[in-house]
Structures are given as structure tokens and as C-alpha cells.
Design an enzyme around this catalytic site. Structure first.
Site, PDB file in Angstrom:
ATOM      1  N   GLY A  10       0.818  -1.221   0.000  1.00 58.45           N
ATOM      2  CA  GLY A  10       0.000   0.000   0.000  1.00 58.45           C
ATOM      3  C   GLY A  10       0.844   1.260   0.000  1.00 58.45           C
ATOM      4  CB  VAL A  12       1.578   4.150   4.781  1.00 56.00           C
ATOM      5  CG1 VAL A  12       2.520   4.319   5.964  1.00 56.00           C
ATOM      6  CG2 VAL A  12       0.610   5.337   4.701  1.00 56.00           C
ATOM      7  CG  ASP A  35      -4.929 -12.729   5.552  1.00 57.04           C
ATOM      8  OD1 ASP A  35      -5.059 -11.867   6.454  1.00 57.04           O
ATOM      9  OD2 ASP A  35      -5.877 -13.259   4.959  1.00 57.04           O
ATOM     10  CE1 TYR A 125      -9.695   3.034   7.500  1.00 62.78           C
ATOM     11  CE2 TYR A 125     -10.162   5.113   8.606  1.00 62.78           C
ATOM     12  CZ  TYR A 125      -9.273   4.263   7.989  1.00 62.78           C
ATOM     13  OH  TYR A 125      -7.952   4.641   7.855  1.00 62.78           O
ATOM     14  CE  LYS A 129      -6.683   2.288  11.149  1.00 64.10           C
ATOM     15  NZ  LYS A 129      -5.631   1.330  10.641  1.00 64.10           N
ATOM     16  CD1 TRP A 150      -8.483  12.808   4.807  1.00 67.92           C
ATOM     17  CD2 TRP A 150      -8.495  14.897   4.009  1.00 67.92           C
ATOM     18  NE1 TRP A 150      -9.769  13.281   4.879  1.00 67.92           N
ATOM     19  CE2 TRP A 150      -9.803  14.559   4.400  1.00 67.92           C
ATOM     20  CE3 TRP A 150      -8.257  16.167   3.485  1.00 67.92           C
ATOM     21  CZ2 TRP A 150     -10.881  15.446   4.265  1.00 67.92           C
ATOM     22  CZ3 TRP A 150      -9.315  17.052   3.363  1.00 67.92           C
ATOM     23  CH2 TRP A 150     -10.615  16.690   3.745  1.00 67.92           C
TER      24      TRP A 150
HETATM   25  N1  LIG Z   1      -4.106   6.785   3.124  1.00 70.12           N
HETATM   26  C1  LIG Z   1      -4.692   7.602   3.975  1.00 70.12           C
HETATM   27  O1  LIG Z   1      -5.206   8.661   3.591  1.00 70.12           O
HETATM   28  C2  LIG Z   1      -4.717   7.275   5.443  1.00 70.12           C
HETATM   29  C3  LIG Z   1      -5.357   8.168   6.309  1.00 70.12           C
HETATM   30  C4  LIG Z   1      -5.403   7.876   7.668  1.00 70.12           C
HETATM   31  C5  LIG Z   1      -4.815   6.727   8.146  1.00 70.12           C
HETATM   32  N2  LIG Z   1      -4.204   5.874   7.286  1.00 70.12           N
HETATM   33  C6  LIG Z   1      -3.657   4.630   7.853  1.00 70.12           C
HETATM   34  O2  LIG Z   1      -2.383   4.352   7.306  1.00 70.12           O
HETATM   35  C7  LIG Z   1      -2.216   2.932   7.205  1.00 70.12           C
HETATM   36  C8  LIG Z   1      -1.766   2.569   5.806  1.00 70.12           C
HETATM   37  O3  LIG Z   1      -2.743   3.030   4.889  1.00 70.12           O
HETATM   38  P1  LIG Z   1      -2.464   3.095   3.321  1.00 70.12           P
HETATM   39  O4  LIG Z   1      -2.995   4.370   2.830  1.00 70.12           O
HETATM   40  O5  LIG Z   1      -1.042   2.719   3.013  1.00 70.12           O
HETATM   41  O6  LIG Z   1      -3.429   1.936   2.822  1.00 70.12           O
HETATM   42  P2  LIG Z   1      -3.483   1.226   1.402  1.00 70.12           P
HETATM   43  O7  LIG Z   1      -2.699   1.989   0.395  1.00 70.12           O
HETATM   44  O8  LIG Z   1      -4.915   0.945   1.138  1.00 70.12           O
HETATM   45  O9  LIG Z   1      -2.706  -0.135   1.675  1.00 70.12           O
HETATM   46  C9  LIG Z   1      -3.215  -1.073   2.546  1.00 70.12           C
HETATM   47  C10 LIG Z   1      -2.613  -2.410   2.182  1.00 70.12           C
HETATM   48  O10 LIG Z   1      -3.115  -3.385   3.112  1.00 70.12           O
HETATM   49  C11 LIG Z   1      -3.271  -4.596   2.377  1.00 70.12           C
HETATM   50  N3  LIG Z   1      -4.136  -5.506   3.123  1.00 70.12           N
HETATM   51  C12 LIG Z   1      -5.486  -5.504   3.241  1.00 70.12           C
HETATM   52  N4  LIG Z   1      -5.878  -6.528   3.996  1.00 70.12           N
HETATM   53  C13 LIG Z   1      -4.762  -7.197   4.383  1.00 70.12           C
HETATM   54  C14 LIG Z   1      -4.512  -8.341   5.178  1.00 70.12           C
HETATM   55  N5  LIG Z   1      -5.512  -9.046   5.752  1.00 70.12           N
HETATM   56  N6  LIG Z   1      -3.235  -8.737   5.352  1.00 70.12           N
HETATM   57  C15 LIG Z   1      -2.214  -8.064   4.779  1.00 70.12           C
HETATM   58  N7  LIG Z   1      -2.383  -6.993   4.004  1.00 70.12           N
HETATM   59  C16 LIG Z   1      -3.647  -6.555   3.816  1.00 70.12           C
HETATM   60  C17 LIG Z   1      -3.833  -4.147   1.061  1.00 70.12           C
HETATM   61  O11 LIG Z   1      -3.628  -5.136   0.093  1.00 70.12           O
HETATM   62  P3  LIG Z   1      -4.808  -5.464  -0.970  1.00 70.12           P
HETATM   63  O12 LIG Z   1      -5.138  -4.144  -1.613  1.00 70.12           O
HETATM   64  O13 LIG Z   1      -4.156  -6.447  -1.865  1.00 70.12           O
HETATM   65  O14 LIG Z   1      -5.932  -6.020  -0.164  1.00 70.12           O
HETATM   66  C18 LIG Z   1      -2.998  -2.888   0.781  1.00 70.12           C
HETATM   67  O15 LIG Z   1      -1.820  -3.186   0.057  1.00 70.12           O
HETATM   68  C19 LIG Z   1      -3.546   2.324   7.633  1.00 70.12           C
HETATM   69  O16 LIG Z   1      -3.474   1.919   8.967  1.00 70.12           O
HETATM   70  C20 LIG Z   1      -4.536   3.459   7.506  1.00 70.12           C
HETATM   71  O17 LIG Z   1      -5.608   3.337   8.414  1.00 70.12           O
HETATM   72  C21 LIG Z   1      -4.137   6.113   5.953  1.00 70.12           C
END
Ligand SMILES: NC(=O)c1ccc[n+]([C@@H]2O[C@H](COP(=O)([O-])OP(=O)(O)OC[C@H]3O[C@@H](n4cnc5c(N)ncnc54)[C@H](OP(=O)(O)O)[C@@H]3O)[C@@H](O)[C@H]2O)c1
Length: 287
Positions: A10, A12, A35, A125, A129, A150
Site C-alpha cells: 500500500g 504508506v 495475511d 472504519y 481503527k 488524508w
Molecule cells: N491513506 C490515507 O489517507 C490514510 C489516512 C489515515 C490513516 N491511514 C492509515 O495508514 C495505514 C496505511 O494506509 P495506506 O494508505 O497505506 O493503505 P493502502 O494503500 O490501502 O494499503 C493497505 C494495504 O493493506 C493490504 N491488506 C489488506 N488486507 C490485508 C490483510 N488481511 N493482510 C495483509 N495486508 C492486507 C492491502 O492489500 P490489498 O489491496 O491487496 O488487499 C494494501 O496493500 C492504515 O493503517 C490506515 O488506516 C491512511
């Protein structure tokens, strides 16, 4: 130091893996590699690899949580709890990311939320969280929680990450006018995460760029950086309200954040989001 990163495919996770990889031995595991809800696989891997730090970036997104609460609970609560338990068992630290959506966004004074403000999530969500944070902290005292908000950066097709590129190409963007939050450049989040890890002070952080914006403010700034005139920007930026978006999950109206713990540790203020966006446009956007 050996670091295990889950959800490393993902936004981050991929940036963290790249940055930490220059200094540490990083096992960057994407969803197909591990997973986080598969308890035997998680335990086996952690015991075999014995990392000093586990970082969890796996998450189920905001609207998907609303339509699949069981999946939301599994990935956003059971996963971090399990990873924190396993970290404690093998004597490693645990770092888990969380979100501004733990807050309800309904405060009337319109000042940023600090860490001690009472979380009151309004969607699945946010609720999962929050419970994920609490379960992880209960399972391991050596847990860092980093709430962010964001996030934009290269590698994710989100409206924030792609606004500048689309506008440069003369494509329209939809911009929500009636929700506000802090926004965060992923490179700045990663940099601050490294500083936090170096301090070794466990607890809840709220790591975002300075300033508050709506998606509309963000799009207007991106248009300016793309060299568009005010008239061109007005033509390409389609104004919508959150209600008009018709998304599955309700969004909190106002969730800017500040970090009490960063202030306590005298960490420098994060730069303003406008400067961070300019840097993103210069170095990463569209690549
Ligand atoms: N991006 C934002 O704006 C934002 C804002 C606030 C907080 N955050 C926090 O930052 C963190 C990272 O977010 P991100 O934006 O990097 O998210 P992201 O781009 O959606 O990436 C999340 C990753 O988790 C993987 N995933 C889902 N289910 C899984 C499982 N059971 N086991 C292993 N991997 C799994 C997904 O793979 P698949 O797609 O293949 O399922 C995806 O690669 C999260 O905790 C999120 O709550 C992000």
C-alpha cells in the site's frame, strides 16, 4: 535491525519499506505474502524471522469497511491485536497506523483534535481503527500508534495523490467542499515515523502536515502548482458536497489534528501542507 512490514504493497507501507530499507534489513510483506488475520502464518513468520520491530500497514478502506464490517473487524482489529501479541511474545516493538476518523468531527470550536480528545468514531472504519489501536496497546506495552490523515504520495490512485497530474493534463477533478482535515505527504509521514522510532517513546502520535484544508482547497493549490489560471482551475475543478458523493460511509466534517506527544518530545513542527504538496509535485507526482 530487522523490521517486518505488513501491508507493504500500500501507499504508506511501500514508502516506509523503501526508506527503512536503506538502513535496516526490511521484510516488506504484501497482502499475498502475509495475511495479517492468518494467526498461524503470522506466528510462524514472526518466530522464524525474529524481527526487532513489526510495522502494520494493512488496512481495509473506509467505504469497504461500511459494506463489509466482518472484514473490517478482521483486518483493522484482529490483525493488529495478533501482531501486537506476537511482538510481545518475541520481544519486539510494534508500530501500528491509525486515523483521524477515530474522531466524530462535530466539535463546534473548530480547533484541531489533540491526542487526549475523546475519540467518537461515526463509521465502521473509525470504530474498527479505534478498537485496533486499543487492542494493540493492550496486547503490547511496546506499541507506537501513529494516527495520520488524508495521506497523499506517489503510488496511490486517490483524488489527493492524482489531483495535480490530472489538472496538468487538462482533466477535471471532483473536489468536496464541506469536509476539512489535516493532510499528510507520505514522505513527511515516513520521515517523522523514523524520528519517532529513534526516540523509543511508546504511545499515541498524530502525525500530519501543518494547516487544515478541504479537498477543494487542496485541488485549488494543485491547480496553482500546475500553472493553471483561476479561470482554468474553476473550469476543471468540479465542486461537490460530501452528501452528493453518495459514499457508503459517512465522513466526519472536521478532523484536523495536532500531536501532543510530538510537542512533549520537542519534535519540530511538520511543514505546512502547501509546502509539502509543492515538494510532491516537484519530485514525485505522476512518476
Ligand atoms: N491513506 C490515507 O489517507 C490514510 C489516512 C489515515 C490513516 N491511514 C492509515 O495508514 C495505514 C496505511 O494506509 P495506506 O494508505 O497505506 O493503505 P493502502 O494503500 O490501502 O494499503 C493497505 C494495504 O493493506 C493490504 N491488506 C489488506 N488486507 C490485508 C490483510 N488481511 N493482510 C495483509 N495486508 C492486507 C492491502 O492489500 P490489498 O489491496 O491487496 O488487499 C494494501 O496493500 C492504515 O493503517 C490506515 O488506516 C491512511
Amino acid at each position: 535491525m530487522k523490521i517486518l512490514i505488513t501491508g507493504a504493497g500500500g501507499l504508506v507501507g511501500s514508502h516506509l519499506a523503501r526508506a527503512l530499507g536503506s538502513e535496516h534489513r526490511v521484510l516488506a510483506l504484501k497482502h499475498p505474502d502475509l495475511d495479517t488475520t492468518d494467526a498461524p502464518a503470522v506466528r510462524r513468520l514472526a518466530r522464524d524471522e525474529q524481527p526487532s520491530l513489526i510495522i502494520n500497514c494493512a488496512v481495509v478502506g473506509v467505504d469497504e469497511c461500511e459494506s463489509d464490517p466482518a472484514l473490517a473487524r478482521a483486518v483493522n482489529i484482529t490483525g493488529p491485536r495478533l501482531l501486537a501479541e506476537v511482538s510481545a511474545e518475541i520481544g519486539s516493538e510494534f508500530l501500528h497506523f491509525s486515523s483521524n476518523y477515530v474522531f466524530d468531527g462535530n466539535r463546534l470550536d473548530d480547533i484541531p483534535y489533540i491526542t487526549n480528545d475523546e475519540p467518537r468514531p461515526i463509521n465502521v472504519y473509525g470504530r474498527t481503527k479505534l478498537e485496533g489501536e486499543r487492542s494493540a496497546c493492550a496486547a503490547s506495552a511496546r506499541t507506537y500508534i501513529i494516527r495520520t490523515s488524508w495521506v497523499f504520495g506517489q503510488g496511490k490512485a486517490s483524488c489527493l495523490s492524482t489531483a495535480h497530474e490530472r489538472l496538468t493534463r487538462g482533466l477535471s477533478v471532483r473536489a468536496i467542499t464541506d469536509t476539512w482535515a489535516s493532510t499528510t505527504y507520505v514522505a513527511d509521514l515516513v520521515g517523522r515515523t523514523r524520528e519517532i522510532l529513534a526516540r523509543r517513546r511508546y504511545g499515541v502520535y498524530q502525525i500530519v502536515n501543518e494547516g487544515t484544508c478541504s479537498y477543494h482547497d487542496f485541488a485549488v493549490e494543485a491547480a496553482g502548482l500546475a500553472g493553471l489560471s483561476a479561470a482554468q482551475a474553476e473550469q476543471l475543478i468540479e465542486l461537490v458536497t460530501e452528501a452528493e458523493m453518495g459514499r457508503a460511509a459517512p465522513r466526519p466534517r472536521w478532523t484536523p489534528m495536532r500531536c501532543s506527544l510530538s510537542a512533549e518530545l520537542s519534535l519540530a513542527p511538520m511543514r505546512h501542507w502547501r509546502n509539502a504538496l509543492a515538494d510532491y509535485v516537484l519530485h514525485e507526482a505522476g512518476r
